[in-house]
Design a protein around this motif. Structure first.
Motif, mmCIF file in Angstrom:
data_model
loop_
_atom_site.group_PDB
_atom_site.id
_atom_site.type_symbol
_atom_site.label_atom_id
_atom_site.label_comp_id
_atom_site.label_asym_id
_atom_site.label_seq_id
_atom_site.Cartn_x
_atom_site.Cartn_y
_atom_site.Cartn_z
ATOM 1 N N MET A 130 1.391 -1.088 -0.473
ATOM 2 C CA MET A 130 0.183 0.128 0.123
ATOM 3 C C MET A 130 0.923 1.293 0.294
ATOM 4 O O MET A 130 0.613 2.460 -0.558
ATOM 5 C CB MET A 130 -1.149 -0.267 1.181
ATOM 6 N N THR A 131 2.058 1.134 0.595
ATOM 7 C CA THR A 131 3.203 2.663 0.892
ATOM 8 C C THR A 131 4.030 2.218 -0.467
ATOM 9 O O THR A 131 4.391 3.457 -1.198
ATOM 10 C CB THR A 131 3.782 2.412 2.168
ATOM 11 N N GLU A 132 3.517 1.701 -1.395
ATOM 12 C CA GLU A 132 4.496 1.399 -3.071
ATOM 13 C C GLU A 132 4.107 2.894 -3.687
ATOM 14 O O GLU A 132 4.996 2.799 -4.426
ATOM 15 C CB GLU A 132 4.413 0.299 -3.353
ATOM 16 N N ASP A 133 2.822 2.903 -3.639
ATOM 17 C CA ASP A 133 2.747 4.725 -4.322
ATOM 18 C C ASP A 133 2.616 5.543 -3.937
ATOM 19 O O ASP A 133 3.362 6.430 -4.810
ATOM 20 C CB ASP A 133 1.444 4.781 -4.919
ATOM 21 N N PHE A 134 3.364 6.300 -3.255
ATOM 22 C CA PHE A 134 4.089 6.847 -2.532
ATOM 23 C C PHE A 134 5.361 7.357 -2.725
ATOM 24 O O PHE A 134 6.067 8.123 -3.005
ATOM 25 C CB PHE A 134 3.416 6.905 -1.094
ATOM 26 N N PHE A 135 6.254 5.753 -2.611
ATOM 27 C CA PHE A 135 7.213 5.307 -3.242
ATOM 28 C C PHE A 135 7.781 5.697 -3.915
ATOM 29 O O PHE A 135 8.407 7.061 -5.154
ATOM 30 C CB PHE A 135 8.247 4.492 -2.531
ATOM 31 N N GLU A 136 6.821 6.003 -5.081
ATOM 32 C CA GLU A 136 7.066 6.278 -6.704
ATOM 33 C C GLU A 136 6.729 7.197 -7.142
ATOM 34 O O GLU A 136 7.607 7.735 -7.456
ATOM 35 C CB GLU A 136 6.257 5.009 -7.850
ATOM 36 N N GLU A 137 5.974 7.660 -6.258
ATOM 37 C CA GLU A 137 5.521 9.687 -6.030
ATOM 38 C C GLU A 137 6.963 10.021 -5.760
ATOM 39 O O GLU A 137 7.543 11.534 -6.815
ATOM 40 C CB GLU A 137 4.694 10.155 -5.318
ATOM 41 N N LEU A 138 7.460 9.872 -4.951
ATOM 42 C CA LEU A 138 8.964 10.479 -4.500
ATOM 43 C C LEU A 138 9.904 10.189 -5.566
ATOM 44 O O LEU A 138 10.920 11.276 -5.656
ATOM 45 C CB LEU A 138 9.054 10.432 -2.830
ATOM 46 N N LYS A 139 10.592 9.021 -5.685
ATOM 47 C CA LYS A 139 10.843 8.827 -6.637
ATOM 48 C C LYS A 139 10.719 10.022 -7.989
ATOM 49 O O LYS A 139 11.769 9.965 -8.914
ATOM 50 C CB LYS A 139 11.168 7.405 -7.346
ATOM 51 N N ASP A 140 9.708 10.065 -8.579
ATOM 52 C CA ASP A 140 9.501 10.742 -9.813
ATOM 53 C C ASP A 140 9.634 12.383 -9.672
ATOM 54 O O ASP A 140 10.586 13.226 -10.068
ATOM 55 C CB ASP A 140 7.604 10.881 -9.944
ATOM 56 N N ASP A 141 9.338 12.549 -7.878
ATOM 57 C CA ASP A 141 9.197 13.967 -7.711
ATOM 58 C C ASP A 141 11.596 14.425 -8.128
ATOM 59 O O ASP A 141 11.698 15.085 -8.431
ATOM 60 C CB ASP A 141 9.028 14.111 -6.845
ATOM 61 N N LEU A 142 12.268 13.966 -7.461
ATOM 62 C CA LEU A 142 13.251 13.448 -7.616
ATOM 63 C C LEU A 142 13.412 13.551 -8.774
ATOM 64 O O LEU A 142 14.996 14.195 -9.107
ATOM 65 C CB LEU A 142 13.810 12.560 -6.863
ATOM 66 N N GLN A 143 13.658 12.879 -9.772
ATOM 67 C CA GLN A 143 13.899 12.743 -11.102
ATOM 68 C C GLN A 143 13.451 14.010 -11.847
ATOM 69 O O GLN A 143 14.501 14.352 -11.868
ATOM 70 C CB GLN A 143 13.336 11.642 -11.487
ATOM 71 N N LYS A 144 12.512 14.180 -11.188
ATOM 72 C CA LYS A 144 11.791 15.758 -11.859
ATOM 73 C C LYS A 144 12.915 16.895 -11.295
ATOM 74 O O LYS A 144 13.166 18.024 -11.824
ATOM 75 C CB LYS A 144 10.504 15.928 -11.673
ATOM 76 N N GLY A 145 13.671 16.986 -9.647
ATOM 77 C CA GLY A 145 14.059 17.998 -9.529
ATOM 78 C C GLY A 145 15.468 17.850 -10.333
ATOM 79 O O GLY A 145 16.093 18.964 -10.318
#
Length: 181
Positions: A1-16
């Motif tokens: 259930m927490t995997e979506d939040f991990f993917e979101e934070l990784k995506d935002d770090l890549q966007k950074g």
């Protein structure tokens, strides 16, 4: 259930790294040396690898490297004001010493940014006039710093309830657990 939040934070770090103007381009890095005083500074995220290793550039004479040699545990804090999203990273810092890798990254540094690593005096040195900084033509103090995270916290400020998730690296993968915000 927490995997979506991990993917979101990784995506935002890549966007950074890749998206101009993204708030995760800049973050606050904290170090603690032998003097036991937390030292904070803003750094620029240059790269994030698939295994979440974060890369930053610095001057090899900077105080943060002294602190990292004394204690290589560091913290990073990212904040996205529109999403009300905070990402806190705890990890181990390593200074890259491989000359080929240093040269590869140095060749990618924009010419107008290279001066940041070519001052004749070390960062933090006292000067009389900021208009009279001397730069070196044939030498640089460019350095790469890599942070290998072992803990990442996701905090989303939202209504009706804030959302907080801690991710821990157990050596092979990341495990998430919800926390009381």
């Amino acid at each position: 259930m927490t995997e979506d939040f991990f993917e979101e934070l990784k995506d935002d770090l890549q966007k950074g790294v890749h998206q101009k103007g993204h708030p995760f381009r800049y973050c606050t890095m904290a170090t603690v040396g032998l003097d036991k005083m937390a030292r904070l500074r803003t750094v620029v995220l240059r790269r994030i690898s698939k295994d979440m290793k974060l890369t930053f550039y610095t001057d090899k004479r900077s105080k943060k490297l002294v602190h990292i040699k004394e204690n290589n545990k560091v913290s990073l804090l990212f904040y996205h004001p529109k999403k009300l999203l905070q990402i806190k990273v705890e990890g181990l810092a390593t200074v890259v010493t491989d000359k080929n890798q240093l040269q590869k990254y140095w060749s990618g540094v924009q010419p107008n940014s290279r001066k940041d690593y070519t001052t004749s005096s070390a960062p933090g040195s006292s000067i009389i006039n900021p208009d009279h900084i001397e730069y070196l033509d044939d030498q640089n103090y460019f350095c790469i710093l890599e942070i290998e995270p072992f803990k990442v916290e996701y905090l989303k400020l939202q209504r009706p309830n804030h959302l907080r998730v801690r991710f821990s690296n157990n050596g092979t993968d990341w495990k998430g657990e919800f926390l009381v915000p």
